[in-house]
Every structure is written in structure tokens, then in C-alpha cells.
Design an enzyme around this catalytic site. Structure first.
Site, PDB file in Angstrom:
ATOM      1  N   LYS A 106       0.824  -1.235   0.000  1.00  0.00           N
ATOM      2  CA  LYS A 106       0.000   0.000   0.000  1.00  0.00           C
ATOM      3  C   LYS A 106       0.843   1.264   0.000  1.00  0.00           C
ATOM      4  CE  LYS A 106      -0.388   0.390   4.927  1.00  0.00           C
ATOM      5  NZ  LYS A 106       0.200  -0.918   5.250  1.00  0.00           N
ATOM      6  N   VAL A 133      -5.507  -2.368   0.481  1.00  0.00           N
ATOM      7  CA  VAL A 133      -6.483  -1.681   1.318  1.00  0.00           C
ATOM      8  C   VAL A 133      -7.403  -2.710   1.954  1.00  0.00           C
ATOM      9  CG1 VAL A 133      -8.382  -0.020   1.393  1.00  0.00           C
ATOM     10  CG2 VAL A 133      -6.467   0.370  -0.139  1.00  0.00           C
ATOM     11  N   GLY A 135      -7.016  -5.408   3.782  1.00  0.00           N
ATOM     12  CA  GLY A 135      -6.574  -6.801   3.571  1.00  0.00           C
ATOM     13  C   GLY A 135      -7.557  -7.766   2.957  1.00  0.00           C
ATOM     14  N   LYS A 206      -4.218   4.821   2.399  1.00  0.00           N
ATOM     15  CA  LYS A 206      -5.282   3.962   1.883  1.00  0.00           C
ATOM     16  C   LYS A 206      -6.405   4.797   1.258  1.00  0.00           C
ATOM     17  CE  LYS A 206      -4.136   0.250   5.057  1.00  0.00           C
ATOM     18  NZ  LYS A 206      -4.275  -0.161   6.461  1.00  0.00           N
TER      19      LYS A 206
END
Lengths: 428, 428
Positions: A106, A133, A135, A206
């Protein structure tokens, strides 16, 4: 006999071996869905000796990146090695060699996503990063898919598990910030230096990624107004709770007249809001679409198996696109000029906590400051703090960020009042 | 110039016109994603005159089903006309003519899904029905996609908006069952005859559909132990709340040793459970996967635009599969022999409310009944109901359904005690 799609994996940590494991275990299902036999051909490792025992697993190990990146039989490269600059260099090399890339990185995508996307597009390759983003939640895929038939208006995300764990502990167990941080560190959720989590940097990265996909705009990290939870006070969490709210670290991205506003910070959420029920280290992304309305996607924000599952989902999409001949299209369809919303066009309710000298006229002065800025009050709560001081909590009606800044600055300038806290309030 | 994919639409109500509208508005994006120009060629209507004004929109209207079903240029049929038998007949005709089908018809799919799926598979056609469960939430697609890289263990769903609206009103506004039902009817959430909603039948149909996709098993509606919320008591909702739970109508499907157990009924959910935050007419599906862990998908359960959006998503998938050459594969990959879990292998905690004669020895008798069935108590709450009667609320430790039935039957047989309520308790 299905066509083969050969994969090179950069990095053989827990996520890398998870990917290899899942590809093997679900080989038949994946081949039915994609029309390809997806197999790992080579894995880049740091140390050959340490990994000898894997050599009989059907793939070969190498310590030489070009062995993977220049192998003409490898069609897709999976980057799960971490780091930023080295990973960037390898991925650029792979894309320029015509290989599609799947990554879980990320930090890399937040910082160099637009460059990598452009290079992927030039070379007609896919670049996917579902695992970067939230997981295990297939949120990026869902956004991209639903975009084809809808228009996204707003995204609210709890996208950092560490801080959500800490706030949950502070809310439901009445722990202090320091206690919550210590516990998160002991459990391995927070690192020894928690800066990236508690200062909101990880969440901001994110949100940059989510904004790019949802609104087609490349927002810079610097344009994301970012506030973390460092040193957040139990007092605010308790008062908010009494008023019917929970405090969460929320990333918000909203499209307003073809501009986009992205912020990260603690906000007050009504206790009945679906995001209020997202506790501990879990993540969730709340999406408002023009047609579909409000939807939310909830799940584990991290973890080796969830991350590996997302990487494999991306591989499946790469394989499908390869067959479809739509490789390299994903980011093509939806790019707009990036424009940030001016601060007089972003509206929200706000929560203020102030300490004020308890003498005649101070409250009148406060009321005047807010009225002058055009900010009106929804709720006011005043209680004595000590003999000479009162605590005043205000929830405003919706006002522009510019108005709120004006009122805050004016309050700051008054010696009789100290502005302790200012958080946005999300309405249900 | 992209290849054309021509669509026939059966039914021109709000969903049908929503589909046509979305296809037009997002034409370019859809063509970039699928590689096809998807256009509507013909629409089956009841009344030509009433719809004359649409004849300039690029498609033709017909009142003759075979005009659509036998048109060799139409590759995909969208069924949004409702009804069961007629829709079944048209869909079978379309599939046998080699056309893929997208439908939003949950009653049809719950009742005849296995037949239609088999015919679709024989004819190498796709049959998709995303809109049939949880309207705007792309839950079926997510389940199918994630199945490729994970194994689903359990599904908990709030899949009926009407009853969730009623329970929300009863919980947060202290309304009675009758008041909540009346309000739901006035708002148009519940029909004049609310049987299908309040008796859990609608939820059971959706759970049959979810079970087929998640576990590859064709459970019969008759095998779904179904209990609704008809006449549910405020008392239970209040007591549950005091104990830290919310009462929700939840469909549960769980795989246990290669068997599956599917139930619908009111359950107690811990207030901190993500499903507890799903209020009003919203739906949510909570999925536990072996690798990914717990995820939840939340959104509107119905509505014309959300439903039309889901139908278009299905059309996009059909188009992709057509290009991939994987049409007809979706249901092929994951079918198991259907086996229901025996009742001594399904474990849960339970909530009981009883009224008991307030005299010496009754409580001892109750304790003995549960002990004899092997059911132990987690929590007990006793309070006087009137001079001669006590209300006793019990939350048990996990016990098998067989043990719980034994204890219930034994309690029923005792004249001193009346078993009022028995709900499963879901642990967080």
C-alpha cells in the site's frame, strides 16, 4: 489441457507462501473459473540455503531479480516483498517487459500509484493491488465492478486496524490512550514506533488509493487533511458516547461538483451508524452510490491469509482479463482531472470541546464568535471543571470547513477560552 | 467497432426500465470493461399502446414472448416480469435456445433454481440472479468470486428488510409488534398480507439461494427450519437488550462435516456483533471463510435502482464470460451432494423464557429437566410476574438442537411451567 499462466513471486514471506499454498489448494476451481492453469514458476528469495526444502514443490528459487523479471514465460509478477524503492524498480521493470503485476504494497501504491498505473496502461498490462487496502475485504474489486453500473458519491472508511483497536479499548474498556497503545503493541497490532498508525498516515495512504479508484482522481498525500489519534482524550470519547456517538478514526472522500475532498481524522459517528459497530482491529468501508445507495464492506484489515486470498483474487482477474483481451483497461476507463474541493464548499457538523473561564460574559463571547462565523449550535453541554473553569461541549449544525476554521481561530485568540478538541460529526 | 451483445427484456416495470436506463447511461464504461456493446433489442410488454412513447428509444416493443425468446440475434434474456410459472417457462425456453439469462426473481430461483441451473449448464448458458438476494448488495458475486480462493464455513444473513424494520422499531422505539407491522405496511415495506415476510418464508427462500452458492448444496425449503417473528413479544426484546443482545431475524447456514444446516428464526445477537448494527429495512450478510475470516456485506435489501444495478452487473458478467468462453461454468465447479446435518450435531447457545408457578420445588424441577437433557446454564434471571407466577429467563451454554428439543419437550409436559419463548443465541 488448459493454457498455462505462469507466475513469478517476489518475496517468500508469510504472504508469499500463502499465495503459493492457495494457488495449489484451489487449482482446479481456479482453472474452471479462468480457463487457465495458474502455476508459480519462480520465487525470488533472499537466501537460497534457508529455502532449499521448497525446491521440490514445482517452482524454482532464485536470489536474482532478473531471473524472474526477464523470464519470457512468466506472464504475471506478484510483489509481496515490501519496501518501496526496490519494489517500485522491480514492478516498473516487469510492466515494461509486458508482465501484469499484483502487489499488496500500500505504501508503494499510495506514493507511486499514478506512475505505475500509467506505465501499466502504456504497456497494456494489468496492475492490481486489492490486498493493499483493507486486507481481506474485496473492496477495490467491488468499487471497480460497481462503478461500471453506478456512480460513487462518498466513501467513509475505517481503514487502520491498529487505531480502531485502540479506540475500541478506550470506548468499551475505559482504557487511557497510553494503555490502549501499550496493549496494541503487545498484541503486535502496533509497531514500536506507532507514528504511521496513530498519526493517520497509514489511513491517509489507503484513502488516496480508494479515491483514485472511486473517483478517478490522483489526490496527493499532501492534499489529504490528516489528523491522527495521538494523545486522544478519554474525556472526548466519554462525552461523545453520552451524546449518542462513538469516536472512530475515519477516512472520508467525497465528490462535490466534480471536485474531491479527502480527509482523515477522528470523527463522531452516531452509535446507530453501521461503522460504529466496527470494532477491534477490523476494517470497513462505507460506500454511497447514486443508484445503489449505502453499502458497507466489513472484514479483517490485515493478516497473512486474508492478504494472500486477496492477492489470489487479483491473479484470477488478471487471468480473466488476459483471456478477455481487456488487460490494461482497468484504469483507463475512469480518470478525471484532480481538483480539490475549496474549503468553503465542504460542509459538516462539528464537535467542539473548550475550557472557559467561568465568569460573566465569556459564554456570550463564545456565542458571538460562532454567530459571526455563521456557525449555529445543535447541542450545548456545559459543566464545571473546577472552581474557576467550565467545560463546554458544542455540536454545531452543518457548516463549511472555512466557517469552522474562522470560529476556531477566533476562539483561539480569546484568552478566556481554550479550544481543546475539534472533530467532525458524521450524520447517520 | 465493438462486437454487439443484444439483450431481450421480459417486463417493463420499474426494474426493467431502470436496467435500460443504466445500460444507456454507462454504455461506454460497460463496453470498456466487457469488450462488448450491450444493447437492448426487444422488450416484452403487456400493453403496446401504453408504451408507444418508448418506440424511438432504439428497441422495439412486443406483446409476444416468442418474439424475444426465439430471436436468434438476442444472446441474453433479462427476466424482470415477476410471477413464478410463466417466468419459469420463458426462462427454460430461453436457456434451451442457447441464451443466457439474468433474473431478479427470488421466488422462482428458490423453488426452481436447481432445475434452471441444470438446464443452463446442459445448454452451456449462464444463469445469474444477483438481484434476487439482498437487492443492491453484490453478495452472490462476492461469494462466487471468493469461493475460488477460499472455503466458506458459515453464513448469517439479515435478508428480509420488512421484519428487520419492524424489529428495529420494536427495539429502539419500544413499539409493539402490531404497531411496528402497521407502520411497515403504511410505509409500503410490508404487504397487506405480510405472511411471507413475518413468517420467515421470504428469508428462507433467500437462504436456500445463498446455501446453493456458498456450499454447493440444493437444500429444499422444507429442510429449512423456519420460524418468523409473527407476534414476537416486546418482553423478549427488552430482556434480551438488558442482557446485552439484540433480537434479529437471522438466516443461518453452516457447513458441519460435509453436511449443511440451514435455519431461519429470531436469534439473540450480542450488541457488539456487526449484524446488530444493521437497522431498519437494510440487509446484511455475514460470511465466515476459512482463510479470510469474518466479512460482512451491508446495503439496501430492495428498491428499484439497487435491483436494476445488480441486474446490469450480472449482464456485465455474462458478457465477460461470453468472451472468456467460460459461459455455463459458474455452477459447474462447486456442486456437492446435499446432506442435512443431524440435529445432534448442530450446537448453539439458547435463550428461554418461561413462566413458572411460584412455589417450592418448581425451580429445582426446571434445573433437573435441563440437567437431564445435558444442557447447562450460562445466565439465569428470575423476577416475579404476579403474585403466583415468576418469569424465568435462561441463557444456556452451547447444546445440540436435539438436547434443546428434549429439554423443551420435558418443560412443556410440566403443568407448573409454561415455555413462552425459545431463541438461538449467536456468540460474537
Amino acid at each position: 489441457m488448459k493454457a498455462k499462466l505462469q507466475v513469478g513471486v517476489l518475496g517468500f514471506g508469510t504472504v508469499g507462501s500463502g499465495v503459493i499454498h492457495i494457488l495449489k489448494e484451489h487449482q482446479e476451481k481456479i482453472s474452471q473459473v479462468t480457463g487457465y492453469d495458474i502455476t508459480v514458476k519462480k520465487v525470488l528469495v533472499r537466501d537460497l540455503e534457508k529455502n532449499r526444502r521448497y525446491e521440490t514443490e514445482g517452482f524454482s528459487l532464485t536470489t536474482e531479480p532478473l531471473d524472474v523479471l526477464d523470464d519470457p514465460e512468466i506472464a504475471v509478477v506478484v510483489e509481496v516483498m515490501g519496501s518501496i524503492q526496490t519494489a517500485r524498480e522491480y514492478i516498473l521493470h516487469a510492466l515494461k517487459a509486458g508482465k501484469s503485476v499484483v502487489t499488496a504494497n500500500k505504501d508503494l501504491i499510495a506514493l507511486y500509484g499514478d506512475e505505475l498505473v500509467a506505465v501499466a496502461h502504456e504497456n497494456r498490462c494489468d496492475l492490481f493491488y486489492e490486498a493493499s487496502v483493507a486486507g481481506g475485504i474485496p473492496i477495490l474489486r467491488t468499487i471497480v465492478n460497481s462503478l461500471a453500473a453506478d456512480r460513487i458519491q462518498k466513501i467513509l472508511g475505517i481503514v487502520n486496524g491498529t487505531t480502531n483497536y485502540m479506540l475500541t479499548q478506550m470506548t468499551s474498556e475505559n482504557k487511557s490512550y497510553e494503555e490502549a497503545l501499550k496493549e496494541a503493541q503487545e498484541l503486535g497490532f502496533a509497531e514500536a514506533d506507532p507514528t504511521s498508525d496513530v498519526d493517520g498516515i497509514d489511513a491517509a495512504r489507503k484513502m488516496v488509493i480508494l479515491t483514485r479508484l472511486a473517483f478517478g482522481m490522483n489526490v496527493n498525500l499532501d492534499d489529504v487533511e490528516t489528523k491522527g489519534i495521538r494523545g486522544i482524550s478519554e474525556k472526548d470519547i466519554q462525552v461523545a458516547y453520552q451524546l449518542g456517538y462513538k469516536v472512530k478514526l475515519v477516512g472520508r472522500a467525497e465528490e462535490i461538483n466534480n471536485t474531491v475532498d479527502v480527509t482523515v481524522g477522528p470523527v463522531l459517528l452516531p452509535r446507530s451508524h453501521p461503522l460504529s459497530g466496527v470494532n477491534y482491529e477490523n476494517n470497513a468501508v462505507f460506500v454511497t452510490g447514486a443508484a445503489v445507495g449505502e453499502t458497507m464492506f466489513y472484514g479483517p484489515g490485515a493478516g497473512e491469509l486474508p492478504t494472500a486470498t486477496s492477492v489470489v483474487s487479483d491473479l484470477i482477474t488478471v487471468a480473466k482479463n488476459a483471456k478477455l483481451g481487456t488487460t490494461g483497461n482497468a484504469f483507463n476507463s475512469f480518470v478525471h482531472e484532480t481538483k480539490n474541493t475549496p474549503s468553503d464548499q465542504v460542509y459538516s457538523k462539528y464537535y467542539f470541546r473548550l475550557e472557559m473561564d467561568d465568569k460573566t460574559g465569556t459564554f456570550l463571547k463564545l456565542t458571538k464568535i460562532f454567530a459571526d462565523a455563521g456557525v449555529s449550535f445543535d447541542k450545548i453541554l456545559q459543566e464545571p471543571l473546577d472552581e474557576h473553569t467550565a467545560t463546554v461541549v458544542i455540536i454545531t449544525h452543518a457548516a463549511s470547513r472555512k466557517q469552522i476554521d474562522e470560529a476556531s481561530n477566533a476562539a483561539h485568540a480569546e484568552p478566556e477560552m481554550r479550544l481543546i478538541t475539534k472533530y467532525a460529526v458524521v450524520e447517520g
